[in-house]
Design a protein around this motif. Structure first.
Motif, PDB file in Angstrom:
ATOM      1  N   SER A 116     -55.608   6.224  10.725  1.00  0.00           N
ATOM      2  CA  SER A 116     -55.646   7.576  11.296  1.00  0.00           C
ATOM      3  C   SER A 116     -56.580   7.625  12.506  1.00  0.00           C
ATOM      4  N   ALA A 117     -56.380   8.651  13.319  1.00  0.00           N
ATOM      5  CA  ALA A 117     -57.261   8.870  14.464  1.00  0.00           C
ATOM      6  C   ALA A 117     -58.677   9.192  13.987  1.00  0.00           C
TER       7      ALA A 117
ATOM      8  N   ALA B 224     -53.538   4.330  20.381  1.00  0.00           N
ATOM      9  CA  ALA B 224     -52.635   4.416  19.225  1.00  0.00           C
ATOM     10  C   ALA B 224     -51.445   3.511  19.514  1.00  0.00           C
TER      11      ALA B 224
ATOM     12  N   ARG C  78     -60.399   5.956  13.171  1.00  0.00           N
ATOM     13  CA  ARG C  78     -60.810   5.306  14.421  1.00  0.00           C
ATOM     14  C   ARG C  78     -62.061   5.974  14.979  1.00  0.00           C
ATOM     15  N   ASP C  79     -62.084   7.294  14.973  1.00  0.00           N
ATOM     16  CA  ASP C  79     -63.234   8.009  15.503  1.00  0.00           C
ATOM     17  C   ASP C  79     -64.487   7.753  14.669  1.00  0.00           C
TER      18      ASP C  79
ATOM     19  N   ARG D  96     -59.710   5.107  23.393  1.00  0.00           N
ATOM     20  CA  ARG D  96     -59.042   5.388  22.123  1.00  0.00           C
ATOM     21  C   ARG D  96     -57.552   5.125  22.293  1.00  0.00           C
TER      22      ARG D  96
ATOM     23  N   HIS E 248     -54.252   3.137  14.795  1.00  0.00           N
ATOM     24  CA  HIS E 248     -55.213   3.560  15.812  1.00  0.00           C
ATOM     25  C   HIS E 248     -56.296   2.496  15.949  1.00  0.00           C
TER      26      HIS E 248
END
Length: 112
Positions: A86-87, A60, A90-91, A58, A66
């Motif tokens: 945003s994170a 940034a 991405r997740d 992961r 991200h």
């Protein structure tokens, strides 16, 4: 609708693949390979490794975007994502690869 892979050939004659979600959106793209067989091996590696959360890196960027990469057990990058704002986006992309990556469907676009 289930995800699938598309195997392509770039203008320079090298091969690549993309993993697409059921909605047709690209969720993972490979590096370029010199041979079709190598690209197919890359797909097999995603199919094998997509379920292992520890193999996702992961990231940034400095501008707040991200993204992630999926690595094989030998730490070689198999594929990379697009950028997300945003994170959590991405997740969600990682979750989509985990869900769709085991697909056995490969659409060979090199023959067209």
């Amino acid at each position: 609708m289930a995800g699938h892979y598309e195997l392509g050939k770039s203008h320079n004659g090298q091969f690549y693949f993309v993993l697409k979600a059921g909605n047709g959106e690209t969720i993972l793209q490979s590096e370029q390979y010199e041979s079709k067989a190598s690209a197919l091996n890359g797909i097999a590696s995603v199919q094998t490794n997509c379920g292992n959360d520890a193999l996702y890196e992961r990231k940034a960027s400095r501008d707040g975007q991200h993204h992630f990469t999926l690595k094989a057990a030998n730490h070689q990058v198999i594929g990379s994502s697009e950028t997300y704002k945003s994170a959590s986006g991405r997740d969600g992309g990682i979750a989509s690869v985990q869900s769709n990556g085991s697909s056995a469907t490969v659409r060979d676009m090199t023959a067209t």
